[in-house]
Design an enzyme around this catalytic site. Sequence first.
Site, PDB file in Angstrom:
ATOM      1  NE  ARG A 169     -13.137  -9.376 120.519  1.00 26.00           N
ATOM      2  CZ  ARG A 169     -12.921  -8.433 119.469  1.00 26.00           C
ATOM      3  NH1 ARG A 169     -14.088  -8.614 118.449  1.00 26.00           N
ATOM      4  NH2 ARG A 169     -12.003  -7.684 119.108  1.00 26.00           N
ATOM      5  CB  SER A 218      -8.195  -9.756 125.312  1.00 26.62           C
ATOM      6  OG  SER A 218      -7.306  -9.156 124.647  1.00 26.62           O
ATOM      7  CD  GLU A 288     -11.800 -11.070 124.329  1.00 26.65           C
ATOM      8  OE1 GLU A 288     -11.079 -11.627 123.280  1.00 26.65           O
ATOM      9  OE2 GLU A 288     -12.027  -9.770 124.503  1.00 26.65           O
TER      10      GLU A 288
END
Length: 307
Positions: A169, A218, A288
Site C-alpha cells: 500500500r 479500508s 490507508e
Amino acid sequence: MADWDDRLPRVRGRYAFDVDLSRTVWFRAGGRADVVFRPADIDDLAHFLAARPADVPVTVVGLGSNLLVRDGGVEGVVVRLRQGFRDVRVRWDVGAGALDMNVARYCRDQGVDGLAFLSGIPGTIGGALRMNAGAYGYEMADVLVEARALDGDGTMHVLAPDAMGLSYRHSDVPDDWILVSAVLAGRRGDPAAIARHMEEINIAREASQPIRARTGGSTFTNPEGNKAWELIDEAGCRGLARGGAQISEQHCNFIVNAGGATASDIEGLGEEVRRRVEQKTGLSLRWEIRRIGRHGCWPEGTGEGEA
C-alpha cells in the site's frame, strides 16, 4: 474567482471555481476546492503544470473512493483526470483516469486474465498506482510493466516498477508527480472463466464489506503479521461512533458516514480508534485513506494524527 482566473494559465480543459468536493468523494463529507481543473489530455495537463504560478499548490483527485477531504477545503488547484485519461487500448496501455472496474471488465471481454482483481478495488488506475492497491491476492506491482508521470514542471517520466519503490500500500513516487498512464501485463484466458472469477470477487465483497454505504474503503493498512480489523475489534471499537461517523458493524476496518458526518467526525473517529488500538495492543495503525486539505473544527479531545 476573478483572481484565480487571472492567475491561472489558459488551457483547453476546464476550470471550475469554489467547488464542493463533498459531492465527489464517496464519504459525501468535507470542504470545497478553490479551483478544480479537468485537463483535456496529457499535453494540456503538462502545459498547465509548466505554466502555473509556483506558489499555486496542486492536488490530484481520482474517483474519491479512498479519500477524505477535510472540512476546511483544499487550497489551490485540484486536478481531476476525466475524459482523455480513461482509454484502455489493446496493448493494455491504461489511462490513469480509467476506473479499475472498467479495466477489469475490458480485459474480461478481451480474454485477458490476471487483472480480475481490479474489480475488487474501488477507484481509478492512477490511485491504484499511487498506493500500490491490491485485493484478493494480487496488487498493482504484480501486473505493472511501466507507468508514466508528469512532474511538477510538466516533464514526462517513464517509470519501471523498481523505480517506483512499490511495497504494501505504498509507492515512492514523489507527491507532486501526477501519474497519467500505465502499461499492465496480463495473459490469455477464457472470458467465461474470468467472468466467473469477477463474480466470485463481487460476492465476497458484498458479504464482507459495507460497499453500499458512504465509506472510503479500508481505513487502515494491516500491520505486519496482523489484520487491522481484528485489532480494531479486539480494542472494542466495532460500532463506535462520533457525530455522524461510525465504525461499520459489518467490517470494522471501514468507517461509514451514517448520516450527516463531517470530515472531522470521520477523521476524529479514526484517530480515536488508533488511540484505543495502540493502548490495547501496542500497535500503531497507519491510515490507508488519503486525507487532504485544511482542518475545519477539530473534535474536542483528539489530536490531528498523521499529516
